[in-house]
Design a protein around this motif. Structure first.
Motif, PDB file in Angstrom:
ATOM      1  N   GLU A  42       8.569  15.808   6.708  1.00 57.83           N
ATOM      2  CA  GLU A  42       8.946  14.750   7.616  1.00 57.83           C
ATOM      3  C   GLU A  42       8.497  13.468   7.454  1.00 57.83           C
ATOM      4  O   GLU A  42       9.206  12.391   7.265  1.00 57.83           O
ATOM      5  N   THR A  69       2.564   3.951   4.040  1.00 56.70           N
ATOM      6  CA  THR A  69       2.459   3.028   5.165  1.00 56.70           C
ATOM      7  C   THR A  69       3.429   3.898   6.215  1.00 56.70           C
ATOM      8  O   THR A  69       4.363   4.127   6.077  1.00 56.70           O
ATOM      9  N   GLY A  70       2.834   4.121   7.479  1.00 57.12           N
ATOM     10  CA  GLY A  70       3.524   4.888   8.311  1.00 57.12           C
ATOM     11  C   GLY A  70       3.422   6.236   8.344  1.00 57.12           C
ATOM     12  O   GLY A  70       4.093   7.056   9.269  1.00 57.12           O
ATOM     13  N   GLU A  95       0.553  14.138  12.083  1.00 54.90           N
ATOM     14  CA  GLU A  95       0.983  15.374  12.807  1.00 54.90           C
ATOM     15  C   GLU A  95       2.235  15.858  12.009  1.00 54.90           C
ATOM     16  O   GLU A  95       2.748  17.024  12.258  1.00 54.90           O
ATOM     17  N   LEU A  96       2.963  14.973  11.390  1.00 58.89           N
ATOM     18  CA  LEU A  96       4.105  15.370  10.783  1.00 58.89           C
ATOM     19  C   LEU A  96       3.979  15.955   9.295  1.00 58.89           C
ATOM     20  O   LEU A  96       2.940  15.756   8.840  1.00 58.89           O
ATOM     21  N   GLU A 136       0.905  -1.075  -0.132  1.00 55.18           N
ATOM     22  CA  GLU A 136      -0.131  -0.142  -0.002  1.00 55.18           C
ATOM     23  C   GLU A 136       1.074   1.119  -0.028  1.00 55.18           C
ATOM     24  O   GLU A 136       2.157   1.114   0.387  1.00 55.18           O
ATOM     25  N   LYS A 186      -2.145  16.027   7.910  1.00 61.11           N
ATOM     26  CA  LYS A 186      -3.336  16.022   8.392  1.00 61.11           C
ATOM     27  C   LYS A 186      -4.339  17.200   7.791  1.00 61.11           C
ATOM     28  O   LYS A 186      -5.665  16.938   7.624  1.00 61.11           O
ATOM     29  N   HIS A 187      -3.606  18.064   7.067  1.00 60.28           N
ATOM     30  CA  HIS A 187      -4.412  19.172   6.576  1.00 60.28           C
ATOM     31  C   HIS A 187      -4.408  18.856   5.228  1.00 60.28           C
ATOM     32  O   HIS A 187      -5.043  19.793   4.249  1.00 60.28           O
ATOM     33  N   PHE A 200      10.654  11.426   4.617  1.00 63.20           N
ATOM     34  CA  PHE A 200      11.954  10.856   5.329  1.00 63.20           C
ATOM     35  C   PHE A 200      11.359   9.525   6.170  1.00 63.20           C
ATOM     36  O   PHE A 200      11.951   8.416   6.004  1.00 63.20           O
ATOM     37  N   LEU A 201      10.520   9.702   6.843  1.00 62.88           N
ATOM     38  CA  LEU A 201       9.863   8.406   7.807  1.00 62.88           C
ATOM     39  C   LEU A 201       9.465   7.238   6.855  1.00 62.88           C
ATOM     40  O   LEU A 201      10.040   6.198   7.165  1.00 62.88           O
ATOM     41  N   ALA A 246      12.222   5.917   4.832  1.00 64.66           N
ATOM     42  CA  ALA A 246      13.186   4.902   5.682  1.00 64.66           C
ATOM     43  C   ALA A 246      12.322   3.655   6.075  1.00 64.66           C
ATOM     44  O   ALA A 246      12.939   2.715   6.033  1.00 64.66           O
ATOM     45  N   ILE A 247      11.067   3.697   6.349  1.00 67.50           N
ATOM     46  CA  ILE A 247      10.278   2.595   6.517  1.00 67.50           C
ATOM     47  C   ILE A 247      10.311   1.621   5.316  1.00 67.50           C
ATOM     48  O   ILE A 247      10.618   0.303   5.484  1.00 67.50           O
ATOM     49  N   LEU A 248      10.434   2.179   4.176  1.00 69.23           N
ATOM     50  CA  LEU A 248      10.525   1.336   2.792  1.00 69.23           C
ATOM     51  C   LEU A 248      11.765   0.739   2.740  1.00 69.23           C
ATOM     52  O   LEU A 248      12.290  -0.283   1.884  1.00 69.23           O
ATOM     53  N   HIS A 260       2.497   9.718   9.337  1.00 73.69           N
ATOM     54  CA  HIS A 260       1.824  10.136  10.485  1.00 73.69           C
ATOM     55  C   HIS A 260       1.088  11.654  10.447  1.00 73.69           C
ATOM     56  O   HIS A 260       1.929  12.752   9.846  1.00 73.69           O
TER      57      HIS A 260
END
Lengths: 295, 265
Positions: B125, B115-116, B120-121, B112, B163-164, B128-129, B132-134, B118
């Motif tokens: 950000e 994934t991961g 709030e980020l 999908e 979120k916006h 990068f997150l 790195a997860i991938l 967030h």
């Protein structure tokens, strides 16, 4: 930059992964874990950013929280309950216990929940599962350091500017020598125990209901609101079951100069915490293969 | 040349019904039944042959095939034929019950997008997150950052918490990160095209250029056109077994023939 990308790519071509049904008790791919160190850093960052975005005080909450909690403990146990603090000023005494306890309880609880809380990620992508619990413990230990600094500030204030200064005897050499050891024992305990709980909770969700109660009980079994000197000496052997007793006692010994236990208790605690890490890793290793099918 | 992916007799068994939520009574019942039938020693050995075989299903049974470097292989078959389970096993999200697979090179799963992520980020950000997860390194993401943002068309909002974001912006950003993943082997499940038509075309073109750059891709999709366009080989699966191997178009023919047959309940 192009050369770097090329090197990264060719490294990736040269790795071989074998997937098989056979299961080994202790198979942790440390090399792979190291390759994912950037992910650990990013998870730690995320933890801080996500929690304090849109708050006015931001990370200052890490400092305000234990001070407020120490105030509450001072009022309830110190003033109302009249519990002994070995003559140490109340605020300082409770704060010293809370620095350790706060780190342990939060890191333990979050590690225990790590598989269920992040199942939506684990079901979609692979990375070494240990990345998650490790980043939890690392981010909480960073909070521990900030709170330790606040505690030391408080300590200096009490030592220099209050009458209680004569009772407090911080020992600088012991502080430098023993604080890393205390951090190690505490981290090992919350990681090891957290991994065990995480592993069992996958199958028996009952444990999530027990966890909160368990931690609360543990709070009273740890000398946060009372000094170790209040424990009858014939019960000292129980420190084997709760390494935090020796940790909190030693912490107070090096920073405040009080103590009841001998060094050997700390040594036993170290061994117990190491055993818990090994057990925790084994159990985690057992479930991480296919827990996504169960959860 | 050695095959880049070798799948050897992989089987995967699932338990039916509600797993893990056994009540205390069930646990005790099973314990006493086990004790009666196997004796205490057999029980400790974990002798489980008397467990009811109706409680289990083989999602995959004896699946074997191999893939050469640079091949784009489409897994073809109806819902529930085991395609996704196979991708999950090869990407190590779960493990096989039996069998073995050798993968020569790093791989990533794109089951999908996003994934991961967030809420709030910020977009930055999250790039990068998620990267790195991938499986990307931080420096690598830095190097590709501009390309990712460019592709996603959200550069104006890159420092806004996601979120916006509108849902379109969200999936565009998510796809862009995935598309810039530089892995020798990719397992892709149905994430081919997201967003509006224009962006979907962009996605498909991107996938094609990735496919043409020598990557090895294992690809699951219900979009037969996409399979036909992208893949040069096909694996036709049915009820957890490999029925046929061959070129993608042959396998699609086979699939559409069988699909048109009246279904026997």
């Amino acid at each position: 930059m192009r050369a770097y990308l090329k090197k990264v790519y060719s490294d990736r071509l040269n790795s071989t992964t074998v997937i098989d049904a056979n299961y080994q008790w202790f198979r942790i791919d440390w090399v792979e874990l190291w390759q994912f160190r950037d992910l650990i850093t990013l998870f730690v960052q995320k933890e801080f950013i996500a929690r304090y975005r849109q708050t006015i005080l931001g990370p200052i909450w890490y400092i305000v929280q234990p001070i407020m909690m120490s105030g509450v403990l001072t009022a309830v146990f110190g003033k109302l309950g009249g519990m002994s603090t070995d003559e140490i000023p109340h605020l300082l005494f409770y704060f010293s216990g809370l620095v350790i306890w706060g780190y342990f309880s939060v890191a333990f609880q979050q590690t225990a929940d790590v598989l269920i809380a992040n199942a939506y990620i684990f079901q979609k992508v692979y990375f070494p599962r240990l990345v998650m619990p490790l980043s939890v413990v690392i981010s909480k230990s960073l909070i521990f350091f900030t709170q330790l600094l606040v505690f030391m500030g408080l300590l200096i204030f009490y030592k220099l500017f209050t009458a209680a200064g004569n009772i407090i005897h911080p020992d600088l050499i012991k502080i430098v020598a023993l604080t890393p050891l205390l951090l190690l024992i505490t981290s090992a305990m919350c990681l090891g125990l957290g991994l065990m709980f995480a592993a069992i909770t996958v199958k028996y969700k009952d444990l999530t209901h027990v966890l909160g109660f368990f931690i609360q009980l543990w709070f009273y079994a740890t000398p946060v609101v009372y000094p170790v000197s209040k424990i009858p000496e014939r019960f000292y052997y129980l420190t084997v079951f709760n390494p935090l007793i020796a940790v909190v006692d030693t912490f107070r010994h090096v920073f405040l100069g009080t103590s009841a236990l001998e060094v050997s208790y700390l040594f036993v605690s170290l061994i117990v915490s190491m055993v818990s890490v090994v057990l925790g890793l084994m159990m985690f290793n057992r479930v991480e293969r296919d827990f996504v099918d169960i959860i | 040349m050695k095959p880049i992916i070798e799948v050897q007799n992989i089987s995967k068994q699932y338990r039916l019904g509600v797993i893990g939520t056994t009540s205390i009574r069930e646990v005790l019942n099973r314990f006493s039944k086990n004790l009666r039938e196997n004796g205490p020693i057999g029980m400790l050995k974990g002798n489980k042959q008397n467990e009811n075989s109706n409680d289990y299903i083989w999602a995959l049974k004896d699946v074997s095939f191999s893939v050469q470097p640079g091949e784009i292989v489409g897994l073809i078959g109806r819902n529930g034929c085991g395609k996704s389970t196979l991708l999950k096993i090869l990407s190590r999200i779960t493990f096989p019950t039996e069998g073995r697979a050798v993968i020569r090179g790093k791989s990533s799963a794109l089951l999908e997008v996003g994934t991961g992520f967030h809420a709030e980020l910020s977009g930055r950000e999250n790039i990068f997150l998620n990267g790195a997860i991938l499986g990307m390194r931080r420096r690598e993401i830095q190097a590709k950052f501009d390309a990712i943002v460019d592709f996603s068309e959200v550069e104006k909002f890159i420092d806004t918490p996601i979120k916006h974001y509108s849902s379109g912006m969200y999936v565009r950003l998510a796809f862009s990160v995935a598309a810039h993943l530089d892995q020798p082997i990719l397992f892709v499940d149905e994430v081919l095209a997201v967003g509006d038509t224009a962006f979907q075309n962009k996605c498909i073109n991107k996938m094609r250029s990735v496919a043409n750059s020598g990557r090895t891709i294992l690809f699951v999709s219900h979009d037969e056109k996409a399979v036909n366009k992208l893949c040069n080989r096909g694996v036709y699966m049915k009820q957890g077994k490999v029925i046929a191997l061959g070129s993608a178009s042959e396998m699609l023919d086979l699939y559409s023939k069988e699909k048109d047959l009246p279904q026997v309940a």
